[in-house]
Each structure stands twice: as structure tokens, then as C-alpha cells.
Design a protein around this motif. Structure first.
Motif, short mmCIF file in Angstrom:
data_model
loop_
_atom_site.label_atom_id
_atom_site.label_comp_id
_atom_site.label_asym_id
_atom_site.label_seq_id
_atom_site.Cartn_x
_atom_site.Cartn_y
_atom_site.Cartn_z
N LEU A 83 0.83 -1.21 0.00
CA LEU A 83 0.00 0.00 0.00
C LEU A 83 0.86 1.26 0.00
N LEU A 84 1.97 1.22 0.74
CA LEU A 84 2.86 2.38 0.77
C LEU A 84 3.48 2.64 -0.60
N ALA A 127 0.81 4.09 -2.92
CA ALA A 127 0.55 5.50 -2.61
C ALA A 127 1.67 6.39 -3.14
N VAL A 151 1.29 6.83 -6.87
CA VAL A 151 0.20 7.77 -7.20
C VAL A 151 0.66 9.20 -7.00
N VAL A 152 1.34 9.47 -5.88
CA VAL A 152 1.79 10.84 -5.61
C VAL A 152 2.82 11.28 -6.64
#
Length: 285
Positions: A8-9, A12, A15-16
């Protein structure tokens, strides 16, 4: 850290970074149009700058020593260049509508020349630095320091049975130099030489006799000297029991042990156990 939070990290972060690239892509595309790039070149221009930043970041995670410092310098240089071009895009509103004059990024000529030189040199630098980073990553060999630490740790954690017997050290024998024979063949003797007596051959003994002699043990001969004999007279079991009874008269039953009796009357462990049993039987009676 478990696998699911790590996944998940990473997602994320992707995406950023993707959204940040989209923002920077707009500014770099307008700057590329201002320095004369066509539609396709202007579209690919952000990948040249920000893409090399991503490549340099991956190289810093793989390389070590001087190669890692080189990758960090490339990453810092292209990050600063992308920041400057994004800043210029924010200061010049005409770049947003592509209505600025061709090759004009600032009103002051020295600043405009520096910005145009920076924007046009980034693609060439991407070719050079990107190729160098890829070559360094492909030819990089990990140092065996980590493997050596693991090996030492695994050897230290093994039991003595797993490690095996230690290798014995080589024995050093003090070599005594053998005197070299003196050659007397060329010397003239001053005295007459005496003939050597004939040596009679010794008959060979059979192997069975030699083996029997080697196995046969020699018996001690002669009497033992008085000094080596014990000065304490040999005591009878009755005398030992009497001494033990007198010495342990005031002992409690818990202290009546064979080891204490042996040390008190100075006898063997076997006799001390017999004395202990006898004294316990007397007290019980």
C-alpha cells in the motif's frame, strides 16, 4: 513491516509521484514549445528531465561509493533544473497560452540566454548521464561485506558439534643440524692408518620374538626406599571406627557424611562410607 502495508505504501508513492509528474509535465511542455520544439518533442520533453530523475534515484539505491555519489549529483542537478523551469513557467503567464516569442523565457537578456541554454542542454545531458548511470548499474558488483558478516554470524551461532574439530596446529620440530662429514680423501695422512676391526653380522631375530619382546612389560625390580613409604601406620577397621566415633561424637545426624568422615580421619572414600553406615547404625540402635 508486513507485506500488505509495504504494498500500500508503494502504491501511494506511485500515485503521488504520478500526480507530481503530471503537474511538472505541463510546465516543461510549455517551456519546450518556447525554445522551438514541435508538438511531439514538447510532449516528450518532460520525460527527458523528470524521467532521468527517476533513473538517478533508482541508481542511488543500487550503486555504492563513488558511483552512488555521482548518481546523487545527477539527481540533484536535474531536480534543480526542473524546479527552475517550473518556476519560470509560473513567472511568465504568456507561456501558458503559447503566445510568447520564440526563444524568449525572460525579459532580461542575460537571464533569457541562461534559461534557454539550460532548457536546451537538458536533453543532451539526459543522453550522457543516463547512459553512464545505466552502464554503472549493469557493471556494478555487490561488495562481499554483507555475505562475510552473515558467514561469520552463522559460524558463531553454530554449536561446537556443528563446527567440527579444530584443525591442529602444525608441530615445529627443532631440527638439529647434522655435521657434515669431513672429506679426507685428498689429505695426506701424517700417521699410519690402523685397519678397522671386522664387524660380525648380527643374526636377524624372527618377527614373532621381536613382537613378543615389545609386548612384554618390564616388572619393577628392587625394594621401595624408606623415604617413599608412608609414615602413617596402617590402621585396622576397629581403630578407624573408634577414631570416627570419637571425632563425630558431637556431630548432628545431618553432618554425618562420608566426605566429612574421610577428611577427618584421613581415609579412603570407600572406608569412609562404611564408617558412616556403622555410625548411623549405632545411633539408630
Amino acid at each position: 513491516m508486513k507485506r500488505t502495508p509495504k504494498t500500500l505504501l508503494v502504491l501511494a508513492l506511485v500515485v503521488v509521484v504520478g500526480m507530481a509528474f503530471r503537474v511538472s509535465w505541463n510546465a516543461l511542455r510549455d517551456v519546450a514549445r518556447a525554445i522551438g520544439a514541435d508538438h511531439t518533442a514538447a510532449t516528450l520533453y518532460p520525460f527527458v528531465v523528470d524521467g532521468l530523475m527517476a533513473l538517478a534515484l533508482v541508481a542511488t539505491l543500487v550503486l555504492t561509493a563513488d558511483a552512488r555519489r555521482f548518481a546523487l549529483r545527477v539527481l540533484g542537478t536535474y531536480t534543480g533544473a526542473s524546479l527552475v523551469l517550473n518556476y519560470v513557467h509560473g513567472l511568465v503567464p504568456a507561456l501558458h497560452g503559447a503566445s510568447v516569442d520564440w526563444g524568449r523565457l525572460a525579459d532580461w537578456n542575460p537571464a533569457n540566454w541562461a534559461l534557454v541554454l539550460l532548457a536546451t542542454s537538458l536533453p543532451v545531458g539526459s543522453i550522457y548521464f543516463g547512459s553512464d548511470l545505466v552502464a554503472k548499474v549493469l557493471h556494478h558488483q555487490p561488495t562481499p561485506a554483507a555475505n562475510a558478516e552473515k558467514t561469520v554470524e552463522s559460524v558463531s551461532n553454530r554449536s561446537m558439534a556443528d563446527q567440527g574439530e579444530p584443525t591442529p596446529e602444525p608441530r615445529v620440530v627443532n631440527a638439529v643440524p647434522i655435521p657434515r662429514p669431513v672429506q679426507v680423501g685428498f689429505l695426506k695422512p701424517t700417521l699410519p692408518l690402523k685397519p678397522m676391526p671386522a664387524i660380525e653380522p648380527v643374526p636377524a631375530r624372527p618377527a614373532s620374538t621381536v613382537a613378543a619382546d615389545s609386548v612384554r612389560t618390564r616388572r619393577a625390580t628392587g625394594r621401595v626406599p624408606d623415604v617413599a613409604r608412608s609414615t602413617r601406620p596402617k590402621r585396622t577397621p576397629g581403630e578407624l571406627l573408634q577414631e570416627a566415633r570419637a571425632a563425630s561424637a558431637d556431630w548432628p545426624d545431618a553432618h554425618l557424611t562420608a566426605d566429612r568422615i574421610r577428611k577427618t580421619v584421613h581415609t579412603s572414600a570407600e572406608k569412609a562410607r562404611g564408617l558412616r553406615d556403622a555410625l548411623i547404625a549405632e545411633r539408630a540402635a
